[in-house]
Design an enzyme around this catalytic site. Structure first.
Site, short mmCIF file in Angstrom:
data_model
loop_
_atom_site.label_atom_id
_atom_site.label_comp_id
_atom_site.label_asym_id
_atom_site.label_seq_id
_atom_site.Cartn_x
_atom_site.Cartn_y
_atom_site.Cartn_z
N ALA A 65 0.86 -1.18 0.00
CA ALA A 65 0.00 0.00 0.00
C ALA A 65 0.89 1.23 0.00
O ALA A 65 2.04 1.19 0.45
CB ALA A 65 -0.90 -0.02 1.22
N GLY A 108 0.61 -5.16 0.54
CA GLY A 108 -0.50 -5.33 -0.40
C GLY A 108 -0.07 -6.02 -1.69
O GLY A 108 -0.89 -6.64 -2.37
N GLU A 111 -0.31 -9.56 -0.89
CA GLU A 111 -1.74 -9.88 -0.80
C GLU A 111 -2.41 -9.91 -2.17
O GLU A 111 -3.30 -10.72 -2.42
CB GLU A 111 -2.43 -8.87 0.13
CG GLU A 111 -1.98 -9.05 1.58
CD GLU A 111 -2.40 -7.91 2.49
OE1 GLU A 111 -2.24 -6.73 2.10
OE2 GLU A 111 -2.91 -8.18 3.60
N GLU A 131 3.94 -4.94 7.27
CA GLU A 131 3.11 -3.91 7.92
C GLU A 131 3.47 -3.70 9.38
O GLU A 131 3.39 -2.60 9.92
CB GLU A 131 1.62 -4.29 7.80
CG GLU A 131 1.07 -4.27 6.38
CD GLU A 131 1.26 -5.56 5.61
OE1 GLU A 131 2.04 -6.44 6.07
OE2 GLU A 131 0.65 -5.69 4.54
#
Ligand code: COA
Length: 257
Positions: A65, A108, A111, A131
């Site tokens: 992200a 992300g 993911e 994260e």
């Protein structure tokens, strides 16, 4: 001029969705994620497209992200940023997705790769859920899909330390379908995609649904859906053609219906 965050290329029944934010290692800003979700949905709605490959280039699949876009957000603002919806839209597509991962698949990015049905990775690729180092935690499947793919202990280590793991180790652990030299990454993904695209599309779709459904439920619930989908496929033209072709010792000519 607005930036094209993704570039779509077609190769017959296969579409390659190439991320196009190399200067930020394809960091997934809300705009970037919206572009991915929108394009994946458009391709999903196109009957001619039977497999979609997500590719980020050699240096990075996606480095997570966009930290710059998130650093100042409150919980309410994170919830309002729309990214939950973009993820849900990506997860809802019916077309098989292949992640072609080279370089960083962090946060992300990891993911997003795990949102795909198959992962082809360069030997040099590195995966992480970093994260925790930023004071947060994975929010788009990193605690769930990773644990199911490589087991809770290895997943726990990645989630709690945030440290990257190489593609070779994750291939052995079951996350990666094919491990390839970096220069072969897109060719391998395309080869795999073409094979799946050549299979009868209705059967591919029903089989994919059964696998995905079962992963989230009990074996007996999964067996129910598997049997229903299996029986339904006897109503397709491709089932008649596939079996007839076998009995006549010739290649099938699937019409994908
Ligand atoms: N969000 C925003 N920008 C990012 C980013 C992210 N997740 N990841 C990389 N970038 C940007 C860097 O800020 C840098 O921009 P700049 O040139 O304008 O300074 C550019 O992408 C290149 O990254 P850089 O850090 O210089 O490359 P590197 O090869 O030295 O390191 C990483 C690569 C992936 C190890 C490192 O960028 C990193 O740790 N990124 C954050 C990963 C992360 O925590 N993701 C989860 C977010 S929730």
């Amino acid at each position: 001029m607005t930036k094209n965050f993704v570039i779509v290329e077609r190769q017959g029944a296969v579409a390659v969705l190439r991320f196009n934010r190399p200067e930020k290692l394809n960091a997934l800003s809300p705009e970037m994620l919206a572009a991915i979700a929108g394009n994946v949905e458009t391709l999903d709605a196109d009957d001619e497209v039977r497999v979609i490959i997500l590719y980020g280039g050699e240096r990075a699949f996606a480095a997570g992200a966009d930290i710059g876009a998130m650093a100042q957000l409150s919980p309410v603002e994170v919830a309002q940023a729309g990214t939950r919806e973009y993820w849900l839209r990506i997860w809802a597509v019916d077309t098989p997705l292949i992640a072609a991962v080279s370089g960083y698949a962090y946060g992300g990015g990891c993911e997003l790769a795990m949102s795909c049905d198959l992962i082809v990775a360069a030997e040099t690729a590195r995966f992480a859920q970093p994260e925790i180092k930023l004071g947060i935690m994975p929010g788009a499947g990193g605690t769930q899909r990773l644990a199911r793919a490589i087991g809770p202990y290895r997943a726990m280590e990645m989630v709690l330390t945030g440290e990257p793991v190489g593609a070779r180790e994750l291939h052995a652990a079951g996350l990666i379908n094919r491990l390839v030299p970096v220069e072969r990454i897109l060719d391998e993904a395309l080869e795999l995609a073409q094979t799946i695209a050549s299979r009868p599309a209705v059967a591919v779709s029903q089989a994919r649904k059964a696998v995905r459904y079962g992963v989230e439920r009990t074996v007996s619930e999964g067996l129910e859906l598997e049997r229903t989908n299996y029986e339904l496929l006897y109503g397709t033209e491709d089932q008649a053609e596939g079996m007839e072709a076998f009995l006549e010792k010739r290649d099938p000519d699937f019409k994908h219906r």
